[in-house]
Write an enzyme that holds these catalytic residues in place. Structure first.
Site, PDB file in Angstrom:
ATOM      1  N   HIS A   1      10.181  -5.272  38.967  1.00 41.02           N
ATOM      2  CA  HIS A   1       9.133  -6.224  38.648  1.00 41.02           C
ATOM      3  C   HIS A   1       7.837  -6.057  38.603  1.00 41.02           C
ATOM      4  O   HIS A   1       6.823  -6.529  38.875  1.00 41.02           O
ATOM      5  CB  HIS A   1       9.200  -7.403  39.868  1.00 41.02           C
ATOM      6  CG  HIS A   1      10.471  -8.307  40.351  1.00 41.02           C
ATOM      7  ND1 HIS A   1      10.741  -9.554  39.695  1.00 41.02           N
ATOM      8  CD2 HIS A   1      11.802  -7.588  40.351  1.00 41.02           C
ATOM      9  CE1 HIS A   1      11.626  -9.811  39.791  1.00 41.02           C
ATOM     10  NE2 HIS A   1      12.515  -8.973  40.289  1.00 41.02           N
TER      11      HIS A   1
ATOM     12  N   ASP B   1      14.020  -4.253  29.618  1.00 36.48           N
ATOM     13  CA  ASP B   1      15.339  -4.082  29.613  1.00 36.48           C
ATOM     14  C   ASP B   1      15.625  -3.677  27.979  1.00 36.48           C
ATOM     15  O   ASP B   1      16.437  -2.804  27.494  1.00 36.48           O
ATOM     16  CB  ASP B   1      16.255  -5.190  29.906  1.00 36.48           C
ATOM     17  CG  ASP B   1      16.033  -5.692  31.490  1.00 36.48           C
ATOM     18  OD1 ASP B   1      15.487  -4.762  32.134  1.00 36.48           O
ATOM     19  OD2 ASP B   1      16.355  -6.931  31.910  1.00 36.48           O
TER      20      ASP B   1
HETATM   21  C1  GLA Z   1      15.117  -8.347  34.923  1.00 35.54           C
HETATM   22  C2  GLA Z   1      14.009  -8.619  33.831  1.00 35.54           C
HETATM   23  C3  GLA Z   1      13.150  -7.462  33.760  1.00 35.54           C
HETATM   24  C4  GLA Z   1      12.514  -6.750  35.066  1.00 35.54           C
HETATM   25  C5  GLA Z   1      13.520  -6.782  36.152  1.00 35.54           C
HETATM   26  C6  GLA Z   1      13.096  -6.564  37.362  1.00 35.54           C
HETATM   27  O1  GLA Z   1      16.016  -7.460  34.651  1.00 35.54           O
HETATM   28  O2  GLA Z   1      14.700  -8.765  32.729  1.00 35.54           O
HETATM   29  O3  GLA Z   1      12.025  -7.684  32.603  1.00 35.54           O
HETATM   30  O4  GLA Z   1      11.197  -7.675  35.227  1.00 35.54           O
HETATM   31  O5  GLA Z   1      14.371  -8.044  36.130  1.00 35.54           O
HETATM   32  O6  GLA Z   1      12.278  -5.317  37.369  1.00 35.54           O
END
Ligand code: GLA
Length: 392
Positions: A40, A176
């Site tokens: 996050h 991601d």
């Molecule tokens: C999800 C979101 C990412 C990131 C994570 C937490 O995977 O897609 O962008 O914020 O949560 O780290």
């Protein structure tokens, strides 16, 4: 240990069978990821530290000829078909097709002509597990629709993120999609989510990275995520009042936070404390990985988990149990939840000769407590997305 490896040749054959076509499709692959630390922090413009996985989404793409985009998902056994001219008007339907349509729309918006065509999609990234099956689908779709046309890889990652935040409706950060595009077979990727630059950091060889799937996903996922994004913005606004240079939590070092935290109301303060300390943990983790210091890496894992558990409040009973049980087992350097939260996977740093016992003991304890069997994935850093040049 589960390996779900997809065999590229099978996807090509399945494409031909499904679409009754003799043409050889092109095959594209985009991996899932496991985030080692930095949770996050991406939408707060901080640091993250994921590795791309061997588990990936594959898209076989071939010409269609009738001006329609047709996509079949093997995992859902569902197909949709849409006239290319109708694409911009398509609305989110709350399912897998949104990711494909969202990416197609973003490509169009970037000035890329979308021809009709057939897509056969198959993934072995487990859904809802915090290993980023959505980004794998977005990025493999983007590569498939682009075909031989070039686009800067960073723009592909950003386009996938926009598809997810603006079309699917999940206000995610860049981690991601970035990891899926820029993965490296031999390293973790330390990403600076403000400059969008990265550095590859090799990991010590005498440790295995094991993801453990709790097999639960509590439904508050997207709304809680949205709430956390807003709470961080509230913290930034309060800090900005007294320190005008601060534009995001990325601009707040731990020492500054400690000095001014009383000016932030309690909930945003806890959220900010997680983000600010987590950014520092990413930097410390990278240094420890470079120095092959597994003890420090493990300690940072546990500190990160406690911060998510108590300050960010995104863990759950099953995940805390997996972490608390794991860190008492021999040969386990550290454990923490990975991904968005409220279920999914933990990620563990385990000595190679301790992995078998770790798997047995954790399975037994989890089954006794929750009546569910956890699933284990041996995570080795893998390459990022692209065309599969030799599917045989
Ligand atoms: C999800 C979101 C990412 C990131 C994570 C937490 O995977 O897609 O962008 O914020 O949560 O780290």
């Amino acid at each position: 240990m589960l390996t779900l490896a997809i065999i590229p040749r099978e996807i090509i054959n399945a494409f031909r069978e499904h679409f009754g076509s003799q043409t050889k499709p092109e095959l594209y692959r985009a991996p899932g990821r496991v985030n080692l630390i930095g949770e996050h922090t991406d939408y707060n413009l901080g640091f993250v530290f994921p590795i791309a996985l061997e588990m990936a989404c594959y898209v076989a793409a071939g010409p269609g000829g009738d001006g329609k985009l047709r996509a079949y998902s093997r995992d859902f056994d569902e197909e949709f078909s849409i006239a290319v001219d109708d694409l911009p008007a398509a609305k989110a339907a709350g399912k897998w097709s949104d990711y494909v349509l969202g990416v197609a729309r973003e490509l169009l918006a970037a000035g890329v002509r979308i021809e009709g065509g057939n897509l056969y999609i198959a993934s072995d990234v487990p859904l809802g597990s915090g290993l980023s099956s959505s980004a794998a689908l977005e990025i493999s779709t983007a590569y498939a629709l682009l075909g031989p046309r070039h686009m800067d890889p960073i723009d592909i990652a950003l386009l996938g993120q926009r598809a997810e935040s603006q079309f699917v409706g999940m206000p995610c950060g860049i981690m991601d999609q970035y990891a899926s595009v820029f993965g490296q077979e031999w390293a973790a990727i330390q990403i600076d989510c403000r400059s969008l630059e990265h550095e590859y950091v090799p990991l010590p060889h005498d440790v295995r990275i094991i993801a453990v799937n709790s097999m639960v996903k509590h439904e508050l996922g997207t709304s809680a995520y949205r709430e956390r994004v807003a709470e961080c913005q509230r913290a930034v606004a309060a800090i900005h009042e007294i320190t005008p240079d601060v534009e995001s939590l990325r601009d707040v070092p731990v020492a500054l936070f400690e000095r001014i935290q009383d000016s932030v109301s309690p909930t945003p303060r806890r959220r900010a404390r997680h983000v600010v300390t987590e950014n520092q943990r990413v930097i410390d983790f990278a240094a420890a990985a470079n120095a092959h210091n597994l003890e420090v890496m493990g300690r940072l894992f546990i500190a990160s988990h406690r911060s998510m558990q108590y300050d960010y409040e995104i863990s759950c009973e099953e995940i805390d149990f997996l972490v608390d049980t794991a860190i008492k087992l021999p040969g386990v350097h550290g454990a923490r939840m990975t991904g968005g939260g409220f279920g999914g996977c933990t990620v563990n740093l385990v000595a190679p000769n301790a992995v078998e016992n770790f798997r047995r003991q954790l399975t037994k304890a989890y089954e006794e407590r929750f009546g569910k069997t956890p699933v284990f994935y041996d995570c080795k850093p893998a390459d990022g997305a692209g065309r599969v040049t030799d599917p045989d």
